[in-house]
Design a protein around this motif. Structure first.
Motif, PDB file in Angstrom:
ATOM      1  N   ARG A 142       0.842  -1.191   0.000  1.00 34.58           N
ATOM      2  CA  ARG A 142       0.000   0.000   0.000  1.00 34.58           C
ATOM      3  C   ARG A 142       0.882   1.247   0.000  1.00 34.58           C
ATOM      4  NH1 ARG A 142      -4.151   1.000   5.065  1.00 34.58           N
ATOM      5  NH2 ARG A 142      -5.447   2.629   4.147  1.00 34.58           N
ATOM      6  N   VAL A 143       0.425   2.299  -0.686  1.00 39.58           N
ATOM      7  CA  VAL A 143       1.058   3.618  -0.608  1.00 39.58           C
ATOM      8  C   VAL A 143      -0.022   4.615  -0.222  1.00 39.58           C
ATOM      9  CG1 VAL A 143       2.256   5.448  -1.859  1.00 39.58           C
ATOM     10  CG2 VAL A 143       2.857   3.057  -2.287  1.00 39.58           C
ATOM     11  N   PHE A 144       0.259   5.391   0.801  1.00 45.28           N
ATOM     12  CA  PHE A 144      -0.717   6.316   1.376  1.00 45.28           C
ATOM     13  C   PHE A 144      -0.083   7.686   1.454  1.00 45.28           C
ATOM     14  CE2 PHE A 144      -2.898   8.354   4.949  1.00 45.28           C
ATOM     15  CZ  PHE A 144      -4.223   7.973   4.795  1.00 45.28           C
ATOM     16  N   TRP A 145      -0.822   8.741   1.066  1.00 44.20           N
ATOM     17  CA  TRP A 145      -0.247  10.076   1.114  1.00 44.20           C
ATOM     18  C   TRP A 145      -1.252  11.100   1.608  1.00 44.20           C
ATOM     19  CZ3 TRP A 145      -2.602  13.569  -2.223  1.00 44.20           C
ATOM     20  CH2 TRP A 145      -3.300  13.028  -3.302  1.00 44.20           C
ATOM     21  N   HIS A 146      -0.726  12.211   2.084  1.00 44.56           N
ATOM     22  CA  HIS A 146      -1.542  13.279   2.659  1.00 44.56           C
ATOM     23  C   HIS A 146      -0.864  14.606   2.355  1.00 44.56           C
ATOM     24  CE1 HIS A 146      -3.512  15.750   5.804  1.00 44.56           C
ATOM     25  NE2 HIS A 146      -2.295  16.186   6.059  1.00 44.56           N
ATOM     26  N   VAL A 147      -1.655  15.599   1.925  1.00 45.20           N
ATOM     27  CA  VAL A 147      -1.160  16.956   1.664  1.00 45.20           C
ATOM     28  C   VAL A 147      -2.124  17.942   2.303  1.00 45.20           C
ATOM     29  CG1 VAL A 147      -0.678  18.700  -0.103  1.00 45.20           C
ATOM     30  CG2 VAL A 147      -0.007  16.318  -0.485  1.00 45.20           C
ATOM     31  N   GLU A 148      -1.581  18.989   2.925  1.00 40.45           N
ATOM     32  CA  GLU A 148      -2.424  20.010   3.539  1.00 40.45           C
ATOM     33  C   GLU A 148      -1.859  21.397   3.285  1.00 40.45           C
ATOM     34  OE1 GLU A 148      -2.440  19.672   7.822  1.00 40.45           O
ATOM     35  OE2 GLU A 148      -0.344  19.051   7.851  1.00 40.45           O
ATOM     36  N   ASP A 149      -2.744  22.393   3.234  1.00 44.77           N
ATOM     37  CA  ASP A 149      -2.377  23.809   3.168  1.00 44.77           C
ATOM     38  C   ASP A 149      -2.780  24.467   4.481  1.00 44.77           C
ATOM     39  OD1 ASP A 149      -1.363  23.704   0.600  1.00 44.77           O
ATOM     40  OD2 ASP A 149      -3.242  24.300  -0.348  1.00 44.77           O
ATOM     41  N   GLY A 196       3.232  17.821   3.457  1.00 43.35           N
ATOM     42  CA  GLY A 196       2.605  16.528   3.269  1.00 43.35           C
ATOM     43  C   GLY A 196       3.567  15.393   3.523  1.00 43.35           C
ATOM     44  N   TYR A 197       3.030  14.189   3.494  1.00 51.03           N
ATOM     45  CA  TYR A 197       3.863  13.004   3.665  1.00 51.03           C
ATOM     46  C   TYR A 197       3.376  11.912   2.739  1.00 51.03           C
ATOM     47  CZ  TYR A 197       0.103  11.012   6.598  1.00 51.03           C
ATOM     48  OH  TYR A 197      -1.105  10.532   7.063  1.00 51.03           O
ATOM     49  N   ILE A 198       4.252  10.948   2.527  1.00 57.64           N
ATOM     50  CA  ILE A 198       3.903   9.740   1.795  1.00 57.64           C
ATOM     51  C   ILE A 198       4.430   8.558   2.591  1.00 57.64           C
ATOM     52  CG2 ILE A 198       5.979   9.698   0.328  1.00 57.64           C
ATOM     53  CD1 ILE A 198       4.051   8.804  -1.977  1.00 57.64           C
ATOM     54  N   ALA A 199       3.653   7.491   2.629  1.00 49.57           N
ATOM     55  CA  ALA A 199       4.017   6.314   3.418  1.00 49.57           C
ATOM     56  C   ALA A 199       3.877   5.070   2.561  1.00 49.57           C
ATOM     57  CB  ALA A 199       3.118   6.203   4.649  1.00 49.57           C
ATOM     58  N   GLY A 200       4.909   4.254   2.548  1.00 55.14           N
ATOM     59  CA  GLY A 200       4.860   2.972   1.865  1.00 55.14           C
ATOM     60  C   GLY A 200       4.754   1.847   2.885  1.00 55.14           C
ATOM     61  N   VAL A 201       3.786   0.969   2.708  1.00 52.35           N
ATOM     62  CA  VAL A 201       3.570  -0.152   3.621  1.00 52.35           C
ATOM     63  C   VAL A 201       4.199  -1.391   2.987  1.00 52.35           C
ATOM     64  CG1 VAL A 201       1.867  -1.520   4.875  1.00 52.35           C
ATOM     65  CG2 VAL A 201       1.428   0.906   4.405  1.00 52.35           C
ATOM     66  N   GLU A 220       4.930  -6.011   9.099  1.00 51.74           N
ATOM     67  CA  GLU A 220       5.120  -4.949   8.108  1.00 51.74           C
ATOM     68  C   GLU A 220       5.984  -3.807   8.637  1.00 51.74           C
ATOM     69  OE1 GLU A 220       1.128  -5.178   5.327  1.00 51.74           O
ATOM     70  OE2 GLU A 220       1.084  -3.857   7.079  1.00 51.74           O
ATOM     71  N   LEU A 221       6.479  -3.019   7.690  1.00 50.49           N
ATOM     72  CA  LEU A 221       7.136  -1.744   7.937  1.00 50.49           C
ATOM     73  C   LEU A 221       6.353  -0.665   7.206  1.00 50.49           C
ATOM     74  CD1 LEU A 221      10.932  -2.433   7.211  1.00 50.49           C
ATOM     75  CD2 LEU A 221       9.972  -1.858   9.434  1.00 50.49           C
ATOM     76  N   VAL A 222       6.218   0.499   7.825  1.00 56.33           N
ATOM     77  CA  VAL A 222       5.705   1.676   7.128  1.00 56.33           C
ATOM     78  C   VAL A 222       6.858   2.672   7.043  1.00 56.33           C
ATOM     79  CG1 VAL A 222       4.032   3.553   7.122  1.00 56.33           C
ATOM     80  CG2 VAL A 222       3.375   1.311   8.011  1.00 56.33           C
ATOM     81  N   VAL A 223       7.305   2.968   5.834  1.00 58.27           N
ATOM     82  CA  VAL A 223       8.406   3.912   5.636  1.00 58.27           C
ATOM     83  C   VAL A 223       7.824   5.231   5.143  1.00 58.27           C
ATOM     84  CG1 VAL A 223      10.173   2.159   5.290  1.00 58.27           C
ATOM     85  CG2 VAL A 223       8.856   2.950   3.329  1.00 58.27           C
ATOM     86  N   ILE A 224       8.306   6.345   5.704  1.00 58.45           N
ATOM     87  CA  ILE A 224       7.631   7.638   5.560  1.00 58.45           C
ATOM     88  C   ILE A 224       8.620   8.712   5.129  1.00 58.45           C
ATOM     89  CG2 ILE A 224       6.343   9.418   6.817  1.00 58.45           C
ATOM     90  CD1 ILE A 224       5.799   6.980   8.886  1.00 58.45           C
TER      91      ILE A 224
END
Length: 212
Positions: free
Chosen positions: A6-13, A29-34, A180-184
């Motif tokens: 899974r790849v999960f991302w978030h962006v905010e202003d 923002g960030y992006i996380a790879g599971v 699992e690992l979540v890398v951010i």
């Protein structure tokens, strides 16, 4: 060795925090790879092969995060990284992300060294000042699914720039599973929206040594 689930991302202003509205909002923002943690559930003395395999994952996530932020690389002023380790893993497995994640962002943003230099802790070797001179701050913890991680962020060229001391809260619902690992990776376009506590300013960076 790397299986991405899974790849999960978030962006905010951020326009303001109970103060004047910024003419240009802070975007971060960030992006996380599971990922599957192949070392979960047992002690493996030599874990370095997985670090090597994580290098292309770092490059992929860094480029995807910049694309989601939708700004030129020149607009990025802050960065950070982190890892969440599932309960069957150990803290050291999260440390595998230090070189792949940090080098990928620094190279993308203009650092002039190479992966070997970064792994050895050397500075930019192909001309100064470049960009991405500062070490990428990091944090990690062993955690249950749905845990949060506050990922620290600092200025990309000088760690002493106080206005850019920040953190972004990361959470990937349902992750990490035990194996699992979540890398951010995290990036931002500027200082805290109402930064006003003094210290070295970004425009005053003079040494180009990653610190001041």
């Amino acid at each position: 060795m790397i299986e991405i689930r899974r790849v999960f991302w978030h962006v905010e202003d951020i326009f303001h925090e109970s103060g004047p509205v910024a003419a240009v909002p802070l975007r971060r923002g960030y992006i996380a790879g599971v990922l599957t943690n192949l070392y979960a559930g047992h002690y493996e003395p030599d874990i370095l092969p997985m670090m090597e395999q994580l290098n292309p994952v770092g490059v992929r996530l860094a480029h995807e995060l910049l694309a989601h932020l939708d700004v030129p690389a020149e607009r990025i002023e802050g960065y950070g990284k982190g890892a969440l380790i599932g309960s069957a893993g150990e803290l050291e497995h999260g440390a595998l992300w230090h070189v792949p994640g940090g080098y990928a962002m620094r190279e993308l943003l203009g650092w002039k060294g190479n992966a070997a230099d970064y792994a050895a802790g050397k500075g930019s070797t192909k001309g100064q000042p470049g960009n991405g001179l500062a070490i990428v701050p990091s944090t990690k913890k062993v955690a249950a699914p749905g845990a949060t991680l506050d990922v620290p962020m600092t200025h990309i060229n000088a760690a002493y720039v106080r206005s850019h001391f920040d953190a972004i809260e990361v959470r990937v619902p349902g992750s990490p599973r035990a194996d699992e690992l979540v890398v951010i990776l995290a990036m931002s376009t500027g200082p805290r929206v109402h930064a006003r506590v003094g210290g070295l300013k970004a425009e005053e960076i003079a040494r180009w040594d990653g610190l001041r």
